[in-house]
Scaffold this active site. Structure first.
Site, PDB file in Angstrom:
ATOM      1  N   SER A  10      12.889  27.261  66.529  1.00 31.37           N
ATOM      2  CA  SER A  10      11.734  25.830  67.314  1.00 31.37           C
ATOM      3  C   SER A  10      11.039  26.443  67.176  1.00 31.37           C
ATOM      4  CB  SER A  10      12.724  25.631  68.485  1.00 31.37           C
ATOM      5  OG  SER A  10      11.292  24.721  69.310  1.00 31.37           O
ATOM      6  N   ARG A  56      15.669  23.683  61.055  1.00 31.28           N
ATOM      7  CA  ARG A  56      16.674  22.952  61.933  1.00 31.28           C
ATOM      8  C   ARG A  56      16.625  22.279  61.717  1.00 31.28           C
ATOM      9  NH1 ARG A  56      21.210  21.887  63.578  1.00 31.28           N
ATOM     10  NH2 ARG A  56      22.174  22.515  65.517  1.00 31.28           N
ATOM     11  N   THR A  66      12.887  22.448  74.280  1.00 35.98           N
ATOM     12  CA  THR A  66      13.077  23.076  75.839  1.00 35.98           C
ATOM     13  C   THR A  66      12.991  23.011  77.052  1.00 35.98           C
ATOM     14  OG1 THR A  66      12.478  24.771  74.180  1.00 35.98           O
ATOM     15  CG2 THR A  66      13.688  25.808  76.610  1.00 35.98           C
ATOM     16  N   CYS A  84      17.913  20.031  50.889  1.00 31.20           N
ATOM     17  CA  CYS A  84      18.474  21.261  51.586  1.00 31.20           C
ATOM     18  C   CYS A  84      17.784  22.217  51.450  1.00 31.20           C
ATOM     19  CB  CYS A  84      19.661  21.424  50.766  1.00 31.20           C
ATOM     20  SG  CYS A  84      20.375  23.211  51.164  1.00 31.20           S
ATOM     21  N   CYS A 131      23.482  29.522  53.119  1.00 26.30           N
ATOM     22  CA  CYS A 131      23.655  28.187  53.878  1.00 26.30           C
ATOM     23  C   CYS A 131      23.016  28.597  55.761  1.00 26.30           C
ATOM     24  CB  CYS A 131      24.939  27.138  55.045  1.00 26.30           C
ATOM     25  SG  CYS A 131      24.747  25.915  56.259  1.00 26.30           S
ATOM     26  N   CYS A 191      20.659  24.224  59.681  1.00 23.22           N
ATOM     27  CA  CYS A 191      20.215  23.141  59.345  1.00 23.22           C
ATOM     28  C   CYS A 191      20.801  22.127  59.989  1.00 23.22           C
ATOM     29  CB  CYS A 191      19.147  23.168  58.971  1.00 23.22           C
ATOM     30  SG  CYS A 191      18.927  22.118  57.383  1.00 23.22           S
ATOM     31  N   CYS A 194      22.109  17.908  55.005  1.00 23.67           N
ATOM     32  CA  CYS A 194      22.980  17.600  54.882  1.00 23.67           C
ATOM     33  C   CYS A 194      24.331  16.405  54.998  1.00 23.67           C
ATOM     34  CB  CYS A 194      23.716  18.457  53.976  1.00 23.67           C
ATOM     35  SG  CYS A 194      24.613  19.621  54.934  1.00 23.67           S
TER      36      CYS A 194
END
Length: 549
Positions: free
Chosen positions: A54, A304, A340, A494, A518, A521, A524
């Site tokens: 984050s 992410r 958060t 991606c 990968c 995130c 896709c």
């Protein structure tokens, strides 16, 4: 080998801020009441915090409630915000600094902290264990266990040691069934079990369409003379504006001469040639950003998706035997670019709701509709309701007019109506033939970089000989549909180079999935125009391992 099972009062999926706050608050109440409570948390990363990424500027409101003495206990919130700067990027060379008076109040960060949510999660995990919570890192919750009446009865962790065909290797170990009176789903944005629950129980039937962005982030060590601890910089416009896309960058000066920077690209963009990764890389060459990075060194990379539909897209969060919390439900406050504190508060409300039920003789499996009432009576509901128009205003009217609407709504008086945006992000993509191609400059290896070197810095690792965790509903769609229509946008959306179009020995096109790259995130799963890709959990412990992200 047979699967074993364990029984708990509460099982929590995901050791992020929402899940760990749930666990801590449950045990706080149990310890205060002198009652025994069995709570476990399963986390797919090899360590707590390993998959957490984050910005982040953190509002401590929920933490203040959960652990009033968090400063004395050493929580990793050390750098208070000292200055806010907000810019409109008008070109590759120019930017206009917006006076604080016209910046929506939600973007003012006085009293907040620049921090790593990964490190905050690690700290919360330590507190949870001290309170008596069992945490199982490296165990991926692969499927939901349902009871005889269709209620959520727990989760099953994935088998370990399967090869690409799903057959057992010498290292095979069966997963475990973790049964619970109540199961908490706090997987973060686009959790694959949360996605199943939304569909099975029709939790989002009365909600607006959910919206998403992809956040790509880097951590840099910068020279001391360019470091301004506590400085928070946000901006919108270039480079995304050139492709008629929206989003914005962030640049935060943390402690120890480190700078966190990134770009959030809204996933409702229409040009299939757009690459969020490359947009971020070229954004760093803008003089406003480059001035802080020159002479520095990039030390970490990650990506992410974020859930940004806000209040209007909130689903029902309870179902028989379970609750859906935090970013799994979409409680991020996009007007603040913060999720958060809201995730933590949803976890605390869940803990109080469940504890009240269990201490009243509840045997579990019920639909705890009281959670919805408790949520509506909380400050997090009020906060999200107050900012319900922020995202739709930007989507409907663009950065300039939408920004003006948000200034009026947030700074002057709340609008007496609700703006809506029910257009699904994946459905916004136009045909490649209708859109301008985008020629991205080659990375210079100083400020901008390629995907392979970036993935390397994310510490991503998967066992190559395991079942692919990126499932295609129809394997023909990438080449037969997405390629001719959209030049197969998975090659570009991606941020880790997972999807490629290659030529085989016969010169035929092949759609290749490099699943070992990968970074989890979920873009896709969200953006594929045919909704053909489903992300599921790989073998436990696989994926990125983010330090200080």
């Amino acid at each position: 080998m047979q699967r074993e099972s364990m029984e708990f009062d509460v099982v929590i999926v995901g050791a992020g801020p929402a899940g760990l706050s749930t666990a801590c608050r449950l045990m706080q109440q149990a310890n205060e009441a002198g009652q025994e409570l069995m709570v476990c948390v399963v986390e797919k990363s090899a360590e707590v915090g390993g998959h957490i990424l984050s910005g982040a500027v953190i509002e401590s409101r929920a933490l203040d409630e959960l652990f009033p003495d968090w400063k004395e206990q050493g929580a990793p919130l050390k750098t208070a915000v000292t200055e806010d700067q907000v810019y409109l990027m008008t070109s590759a060379e120019k930017a206009i600094k917006l006076p604080n008076l016209i910046v929506p109040k939600t973007m003012h960060n006085h009293g907040n902290y620049i921090a790593s949510v990964a490190n905050l999660s690690r700290w919360l995990g330590e507190q949870a264990e001290q309170l008596g919570v069992e945490i199982f890192p490296g165990f991926a919750a692969s499927h939901i266990i349902y009871g005889d009446d269709g209620q959520v009865a727990g989760i099953g962790t994935g088998d370990m040691g399967l090869d690409e065909k799903g057959e057992q290797k010498d290292t095979y170990m069966p997963g475990m069934d973790l049964l619970a009176k109540y199961t908490i789903f706090s997987e973060g944005c686009r959790g694959h079990l949360g996605k199943e629950l939304l569909a099975k129980f029709e939790l989002d039937k009365d909600a607006d369409a959910q919206h998403y962005g992809i956040g790509i982030k880097e951590l840099w060590d910068v020279p001391a003379d360019k470091h301004q601890p506590g400085l928070v910089v946000h901006g919108a416009g270039w480079p995304l504006s050139e492709a008629n896309a929206s989003g914005g960058f962030f640049l935060y000066h943390a402690e120890d001469c480190q700078v966190m920077l990134g770009l959030i690209t809204d996933l409702n963009y229409s040009n299939p040639h757009l690459s969020p990764f490359d947009e971020f890389q070229r954004s760093k060459h803008h003089p406003l950003i480059a001035q802080y990075l020159e002479g520095g060194k990039r030390v970490s990379y990650g990506a992410r998706a974020i859930t940004k539909g806000g209040f209007n897209a909130l689903p029902k969060m309870s179902m028989p035997g379970g609750l859906l919390l935090g970013c799994d439900a979409g409680t991020l406050n996009f007007a603040k670019i913060k999720g958060t504190h809201t995730a933590m508060k949803t976890g605390m409300i869940a803990a109080e709701t469940i504890f009240a039920a269990l201490t009243s003789g509840d045997e579990g499996g019920k639909d705890l509709t009281a959670y919805g009432d408790n949520f509506k009576n909380s400050w997090v509901y009020e906060e999200l309701y107050r900012t319900r128009n922020f995202g739709p205003a930007l989507h409907k009217y663009g950065t300039f007019i939408g920004g003006a609407v948000n200034f009026i709504d947030q700074n002057l008086f709340g609008l007496p109506f609700t703006l809506r945006d029910n257009h699904e992000d994946y459905a916004q993509m136009k045909l490649a033939s209708e859109c301008a191609t985008i020629n991205y400059p080659k990375p210079d290896g100083v400020l901008s970089f390629d995907k392979p070197s970036s993935v390397f810095l994310s510490n991503t690792n998967h066992e190559e000989n395991q079942p692919c965790h990126l499932k295609l509903k129809d394997s023909s769609i990438p080449l037969m549909q997405n390629l001719p229509k959209f030049d197969e946008p998975a090659q570009r959306y991606c941020p880790a180079g997972v999807y490629e179009i290659l030529d085989d020995a016969a010169g035929e096109k092949v759609f290749q999935i490099n699943s070992q790259n990968c970074v989890h995130c979920k873009t896709c799963d969200i953006k594929d125009p045919a909704q053909n890709i489903t992300w599921v959990t790989p073998e436990g412990g696989g994926g990125p391992n983010y330090p200080n992200m």
